[in-house]
Design a protein around this motif. Sequence first.
Motif, PDB file in Angstrom:
ATOM      1  N   ARG A 151      -0.365   3.090 -12.552  1.00  0.00           N
ATOM      2  CA  ARG A 151       0.177   4.300 -11.941  1.00  0.00           C
ATOM      3  C   ARG A 151       1.694   4.186 -11.764  1.00  0.00           C
ATOM      4  NH1 ARG A 151      -4.386   2.964  -9.017  1.00  0.00           N
ATOM      5  NH2 ARG A 151      -3.113   1.901  -7.441  1.00  0.00           N
ATOM      6  N   ALA A 166       0.828  -1.210   0.000  1.00  0.00           N
ATOM      7  CA  ALA A 166       0.000   0.000   0.000  1.00  0.00           C
ATOM      8  C   ALA A 166       0.860   1.256   0.000  1.00  0.00           C
ATOM      9  CB  ALA A 166      -0.932  -0.002   1.212  1.00  0.00           C
ATOM     10  N   LEU A 224       0.385  -1.848  -9.581  1.00  0.00           N
ATOM     11  CA  LEU A 224       0.251  -0.396  -9.584  1.00  0.00           C
ATOM     12  C   LEU A 224      -0.943   0.073 -10.406  1.00  0.00           C
ATOM     13  CD1 LEU A 224       4.030   0.377  -9.974  1.00  0.00           C
ATOM     14  CD2 LEU A 224       2.624   1.035  -8.011  1.00  0.00           C
ATOM     15  N   ASP A 225      -1.581  -0.856 -11.101  1.00  0.00           N
ATOM     16  CA  ASP A 225      -2.763  -0.532 -11.915  1.00  0.00           C
ATOM     17  C   ASP A 225      -2.507   0.642 -12.861  1.00  0.00           C
ATOM     18  OD1 ASP A 225      -4.077  -2.584 -10.692  1.00  0.00           O
ATOM     19  OD2 ASP A 225      -5.305  -1.337  -9.385  1.00  0.00           O
ATOM     20  N   PRO A 237      -3.285   3.483  -2.297  1.00  0.00           N
ATOM     21  CA  PRO A 237      -3.703   3.827  -3.661  1.00  0.00           C
ATOM     22  C   PRO A 237      -4.427   5.176  -3.735  1.00  0.00           C
ATOM     23  CG  PRO A 237      -4.166   1.523  -3.198  1.00  0.00           C
ATOM     24  CD  PRO A 237      -3.736   2.145  -1.898  1.00  0.00           C
ATOM     25  N   GLY A 282       1.644   2.813  -3.172  1.00  0.00           N
ATOM     26  CA  GLY A 282       0.494   3.240  -3.946  1.00  0.00           C
ATOM     27  C   GLY A 282      -0.130   2.112  -4.737  1.00  0.00           C
ATOM     28  N   ALA A 283       0.211   0.869  -4.369  1.00  0.00           N
ATOM     29  CA  ALA A 283      -0.240  -0.301  -5.119  1.00  0.00           C
ATOM     30  C   ALA A 283      -1.343  -1.047  -4.374  1.00  0.00           C
ATOM     31  CB  ALA A 283       0.931  -1.242  -5.379  1.00  0.00           C
ATOM     32  N   VAL A 284      -1.957  -1.993  -5.085  1.00  0.00           N
ATOM     33  CA  VAL A 284      -2.951  -2.878  -4.478  1.00  0.00           C
ATOM     34  C   VAL A 284      -2.383  -4.292  -4.476  1.00  0.00           C
ATOM     35  CG1 VAL A 284      -4.937  -1.482  -5.105  1.00  0.00           C
ATOM     36  CG2 VAL A 284      -4.097  -3.185  -6.710  1.00  0.00           C
ATOM     37  N   ALA A 309      -1.853   7.824  -3.911  1.00  0.00           N
ATOM     38  CA  ALA A 309      -1.235   7.847  -5.238  1.00  0.00           C
ATOM     39  C   ALA A 309      -2.128   8.569  -6.241  1.00  0.00           C
ATOM     40  CB  ALA A 309      -0.955   6.418  -5.699  1.00  0.00           C
ATOM     41  N   LEU A 310      -3.414   8.264  -6.205  1.00  0.00           N
ATOM     42  CA  LEU A 310      -4.352   8.910  -7.121  1.00  0.00           C
ATOM     43  C   LEU A 310      -4.464  10.407  -6.857  1.00  0.00           C
ATOM     44  CD1 LEU A 310      -7.153   6.190  -7.164  1.00  0.00           C
ATOM     45  CD2 LEU A 310      -5.754   6.900  -9.120  1.00  0.00           C
TER      46      LEU A 310
END
Length: 318
Positions: A150, A84, A147-148, A205, A87-89, A208-209
Motif C-alpha cells: 500500500r 500503525a 506497507l504490504d 492498516p 497504515g503499516a504493520v 489505509a485499506l
Amino acid sequence: MGDVDETVADVGEFALIRRITATPGRGQDTLLGPGDDAAVVAAPDGRVVACTDVLVEGVHFRFDWSPPEQVGRKAAAVNLADIAAMGAVPTGLLVGIACPASTPAPVIEQISAGLAAEAARVRVGVVGGDLTRSDTLVISVTALGSLDGRAPVTRAGALPGDILAVAGKLGWSAAGFAVLGRGFRSPVTVVGAHRVPAPPYAAGPAAALAGATAMIDVSDGLLADLGHIAAASTVAIDLVGDLIPVDQRLVEVATALGADARHWALTGGEDHALAATFPSASVVPPDFRIIGSVGRGSGVTVDGRPYTSGDPGWQHWR
C-alpha cells in the motif's frame, strides 16, 4: 530472572544480553534475530517503515508509578503506534538501553520482558539492540514495519470535505497521570491506561485499506496532533464538541479531582489513539468514530472556535 540484589555491573554486559535474549519472540519477517552484528528482517514489498522514540526515566516514566515490565510495554507501544499510523504493520523492534552501573539487573530483564510482551501483541519480536552505560536510564526503541504494497498514509493528504474520525481511547492516560500525581493508585483502569497505553494497532492498516487520506498517532494530544495534519495538508480541521468521546469513568475521576474530562480528551497525550481523515463517512471503518470535518483554511477549531481552555497538548522544553 536474576537475583534482586544483582546490578547490571555484577552481571556484566554480555551475560545480561544473553539473559534478555534467551527466549526472544520472533515474527514471520525476522530472518535473523539477536546474536549477530545485525538482524535481518524481510521487506517483501521493497520498502521499510521506520520510527524511533526515546524514553527517559523521570521524563517519560517513573518506577514509583510503573513497574519495569509496564515501562517496557509502554516503550514498545509508543513506537508500534507510529507504525500503525502510517497504515503499516510492524515487522520488528530494535532496542537500545542505557543505564547506570548500579541499576538492578532484574529491572533491565523486566523491561525487556515488557518490550517482548507488547511486541507479541502484533506478532513481532525484538530483533536486536544494544546496552550501554549512562547516568540516567534511557530506553530507545526503533520500530520497523511493512506497507504490504500500500501507499503510506501521511499527514499531508487531508482534503477539504473529508471526514475526521478517531480510533482508540482519548484522555485516559492524562486522567491516570492526574490520579498518580495526586498520590492515588486507583481507579485501576484509569491508572493502568497511563502506565500501559492500548493503541488500536489493527485500525491503522484498516484505515489505509478504507482509503484514509491522512492519519496520525495521537501522542501529544488530539488538538496538537490534528494541528500537524492541518499544517501538513494546508487545511482547517473542525471538531464537533458533542462527538468527542469522553468516558463516564473519566468524568467521575475529573469530578473527584476538580478537573475537566473533556480537556483531557482534547489535549491529553500518550493514549496513542489514531486520528484519520476519510473522503466520506461511508468508508470510515467500524473501529473509528466520526468527530469532525476538514475544510478550507488553517488551524484546528472546536465547534468553529479556537480552543482557549489551556495548552492544546504536550511539548518538550515548554
